[in-house]
Scaffold this motif. Structure first.
Motif, PDB file in Angstrom:
ATOM      1  N   UNK A  57       0.812  -1.234   0.000  1.00 27.08           N
ATOM      2  CA  UNK A  57       0.000   0.000   0.000  1.00 27.08           C
ATOM      3  C   UNK A  57       0.838   1.274   0.000  1.00 27.08           C
ATOM      4  N   UNK A  58       2.160   1.128  -0.056  1.00 34.56           N
ATOM      5  CA  UNK A  58       3.058   2.287   0.006  1.00 34.56           C
ATOM      6  C   UNK A  58       2.764   3.102   1.268  1.00 34.56           C
ATOM      7  N   UNK A  59       2.893   4.424   1.209  1.00 36.08           N
ATOM      8  CA  UNK A  59       2.665   5.221   2.430  1.00 36.08           C
ATOM      9  C   UNK A  59       1.240   5.780   2.482  1.00 36.08           C
ATOM     10  N   UNK A  60       0.325   5.116   1.720  1.00 34.50           N
ATOM     11  CA  UNK A  60      -1.050   5.619   1.688  1.00 34.50           C
ATOM     12  C   UNK A  60      -1.838   5.166   2.902  1.00 34.50           C
ATOM     13  N   UNK A  61      -2.724   6.046   3.334  1.00 31.70           N
ATOM     14  CA  UNK A  61      -3.653   5.660   4.380  1.00 31.70           C
ATOM     15  C   UNK A  61      -5.016   6.253   4.018  1.00 31.70           C
ATOM     16  N   UNK A  62      -6.039   5.520   4.365  1.00 29.86           N
ATOM     17  CA  UNK A  62      -7.390   5.933   3.992  1.00 29.86           C
ATOM     18  C   UNK A  62      -8.125   6.340   5.262  1.00 29.86           C
TER      19      UNK A  62
ATOM     20  N   UNK B   8       0.181  13.014   8.135  1.00 31.20           N
ATOM     21  CA  UNK B   8       1.165  13.582   7.201  1.00 31.20           C
ATOM     22  C   UNK B   8       2.507  13.755   7.911  1.00 31.20           C
ATOM     23  N   UNK B   9       2.457  14.221   9.151  1.00 36.55           N
ATOM     24  CA  UNK B   9       3.712  14.373   9.923  1.00 36.55           C
ATOM     25  C   UNK B   9       4.425  13.027  10.065  1.00 36.55           C
ATOM     26  N   UNK B  10       3.635  11.941  10.090  1.00 40.85           N
ATOM     27  CA  UNK B  10       4.236  10.609  10.209  1.00 40.85           C
ATOM     28  C   UNK B  10       4.715  10.079   8.847  1.00 40.85           C
ATOM     29  N   UNK B  11       4.502  10.870   7.789  1.00 40.86           N
ATOM     30  CA  UNK B  11       5.015  10.468   6.473  1.00 40.86           C
ATOM     31  C   UNK B  11       3.985   9.804   5.566  1.00 40.86           C
ATOM     32  N   UNK B  12       2.697   9.852   5.963  1.00 39.98           N
ATOM     33  CA  UNK B  12       1.666   9.236   5.125  1.00 39.98           C
ATOM     34  C   UNK B  12       1.065  10.252   4.162  1.00 39.98           C
TER      35      UNK B  12
ATOM     36  N   UNK C 298      -2.708  22.268   5.382  1.00 44.33           N
ATOM     37  CA  UNK C 298      -2.491  22.475   3.943  1.00 44.33           C
ATOM     38  C   UNK C 298      -1.000  22.651   3.658  1.00 44.33           C
ATOM     39  N   UNK C 299      -0.361  23.392   4.521  1.00 46.37           N
ATOM     40  CA  UNK C 299       1.062  23.674   4.300  1.00 46.37           C
ATOM     41  C   UNK C 299       1.895  22.380   4.286  1.00 46.37           C
ATOM     42  N   UNK C 300       1.725  21.528   5.291  1.00 42.46           N
ATOM     43  CA  UNK C 300       2.562  20.317   5.285  1.00 42.46           C
ATOM     44  C   UNK C 300       2.030  19.305   4.264  1.00 42.46           C
ATOM     45  N   UNK C 301       0.724  19.383   3.978  1.00 39.08           N
ATOM     46  CA  UNK C 301       0.138  18.502   2.960  1.00 39.08           C
ATOM     47  C   UNK C 301       0.738  18.770   1.584  1.00 39.08           C
TER      48      UNK C 301
END
Ligand code: SAM
Ligand code: SF4
Length: 496
Positions: A96-101, A399-403, A455-458
């Motif tokens: 699933x790579x770094x994706x999360x739903x 996102x901070x965790x890299x997802x 939004x910024x880190x996204x």
């Protein structure tokens, strides 16, 4: 002849809709309690040199054999657990790579004819305020969730004639019908999954027609004797096999994304992990495809529900991490759902062990998204939540965790479900499309719903993802960027 309450339940449940899958003249189902116990015992002291090849097999995305899972469950060495945890993360990344739903549950009704000892919705709980949402209320609840940017819901129901399949189908149609205007685009729910009592093939076909995503029913406990104890005789839920073969019926009805699960805390956690593995293998064997998702809820406090304090099988945080990692290794291709039952710090620790989906901004009171919400109300819901953070907060942390948070719902809308999607996931092909769709849908969410900080880190993670596409799938990059610009210019719901 019908002579006792249990017979009536079996009669109502169209017995042939499960006995036809059972061997031994319908005497036994595919969960053999003695066999599970024996395997756990036979593998109670696995040697590291026997465990490592099992880890390798999982890393090659192969479903494990029962003895292999039993060995993992019994690992003692801290170092080896560290290797298992790392492998769990690598498997998730490979498939699933770094994706999360993310998703939100929508509780539509707490009317219930059952009396499950662990649940506040049980019929004998007189303190529970009973309510079934009208379709107008379903619409209002959905509007709140769509305005937050949710694209996936799981609709949840108690078991009751007033929340039968026709009501369920009506609520789902209502959810799909909602469209709310946002600053630049619009909010809508694009995938509705269902968590409900087991149904007949005929009823499941109705859900297929309405266009559900995953049909989810938890076995709660795979241990026959415990199942009997916690689901009193004569209640419709007391029929273990009707529930156990529900996913067979779903597949027969054409609903081929199915979600299984066990409620951890009712019986020995190692036994339940074995049960989930047997269930996954059984589906693979019969239908060529295993479960789309596995859930592993832990038993939580529920008001006026003394059973919760009495159970001997409460799962500690340490064992919880182990069971999540062993499920990940045992059924490497499946989606894994971690819910807001767990508090934020547990979620942070468990997420890297192979989780693919999680809920956010969750409320589980009936009508709780559009109603005023207070602690007293919260205590009267099905159980108490551990994490009530907003979708924006949860996404920021992910996102901070890299997802990258994917709002993609293309799979089932393009017919990529069941065996088709599982085969594609195993060979990494679906992953390529998923990556592109994750970028487009996350961009859409950031533009329409995110707070400034998120939004910024996204945007940062989007840049990184786009760079990866450029190097890993160079031929897809130009097309992706065309779509990306269109999303930037306000077009919505674009996918590959
Ligand atoms: N009534 C249907 C059923 O029982 O299948 C629908 C689902 S029920 C509302 C959703 C799930 O909540 C159950 O399958 C059970 O695993 C879980 N649940 C019930 N009581 C719980 C508790 N006290 N803590 C955590 N999860 C609980
Ligand atoms: Fe009813 Fe489901 Fe709760 Fe059992 S778990 S009491 S069936 S809502």
């Amino acid at each position: 002849m019908i002579s006792k309450a249990g017979d009536v339940v079996r009669y109502l449940h169209k017995e042939d809709e499960y006995t036809r899958y059972m061997g031994n003249g319908a005497e036994s189902d595919f969960i053999n309690d003695d066999d599970i116990r024996k395997r756990l015992k036979a593998n109670r002291e696995p040697k590291p040199h026997n465990v490592r090849p099992i880890i390798e097999k999982s890393l090659a995305i192969e479903t494990l054999q029962p003895d292999e899972t039993a060995a993992l469950l019994n690992v003692k060495e801290k170092e080896l657990w560290k290797e298992i945890f790392e492998a769990a993360g690598s498997i998730k990344k490979k498939v699933y790579d770094n994706r999360i739903v993310t998703f939100a549950p929508l509780y539509c009704s707490n009317l219930c004819v059952n009396n499950c000892l662990y649940c506040a919705f049980r019929s004998e709980n007189n303190l529970e305020k009973r309510r079934r949402l009208s379709l107008d209320e379903v619409k209002k609840e959905t509007e709140v969730l769509a305005k937050l940017g949710h694209k996936r819901l799981i609709v949840v129901y108690g078991e009751h004639p007033l929340s039968d399949v026709n009501y369920i189908a009506d609520t789902i149609r209502t959810v799909y019908g909602v469209k709310v205007k946002t600053g630049r685009g619009f909010g809508e729910i694009r995938r509705v999954n269902v968590n409900a009592a087991p149904m007949s093939v005929e009823d499941l076909k109705i859900l297929k027609e309405v266009g559900i995503g995953t049909f989810q029913t938890f076995q709660e406990t795979y241990h026959h004797e415990t199942y009997k104890k916690v689901h009193p005789e004569g209640t419709t839920k007391s029929d273990y096999q009707w529930r156990l073969y529900c996913m067979h019926r779903a597949m027969e009805a054409g609903v081929d994304d199915v979600g299984i699960g066990a409620l951890f805390g009712l019986y020995d956690w190692k036994f339940e992990v074995m049960g989930l593995l047997y269930h996954a293998r059984e589906l693979e064997e019969h239908f060529g495809v295993g479960p789309h998702t596995i859930s592993f809820p832990r038993l939580e406090f529920a008001a006026n529900t003394p059973f919760i304090q009495e159970t001997r099988y409460k799962v500690s945080d340490e064992d919880f991490k182990k069971l999540v990692a062993v499920i990940r290794l045992s059924v490497p291709y499946t989606g894994m759902i971690l819910t807001a039952r767990e508090p934020a710090d547990t979620r942070r620790e468990v997420l890297p062990l192979g989780v693919t989906q999680t809920d956010a901004s969750t409320r589980i009171g009936i009508g709780a998204y559009s109603d005023r919400y207070d602690r007293q109300e919260a205590e009267r819901q099905q159980f108490l939540l551990g994490d009530t953070r907003s979708l924006d907060e949860v996404i920021r942390e992910l996102v901070e965790m890299g997802h990258i948070v994917s709002f993609c719902t293309a799979g089932y809308r393009c017919g990529r479900t069941g065996r088709c999607i599982m085969d594609m996931l195993k060979c990494g092909k679906e992953g390529h499309l998923c990556k592109l769709n994750a970028i487009l849908t996350f961009k859409e969410w950031l533009d329409d719903f995110a707070g400034d900080e998120t939004r910024e880190i996204g945007e940062e993670i989007l840049k990184k993802e786009i760079e990866e596409v450029k190097t890993q799938q160079p031929s897809a990059h130009p097309e992706l960027m065309k779509f990306y610009r269109r999303v930037e210019n306000g077009e919505r719901d674009l996918y590959f």
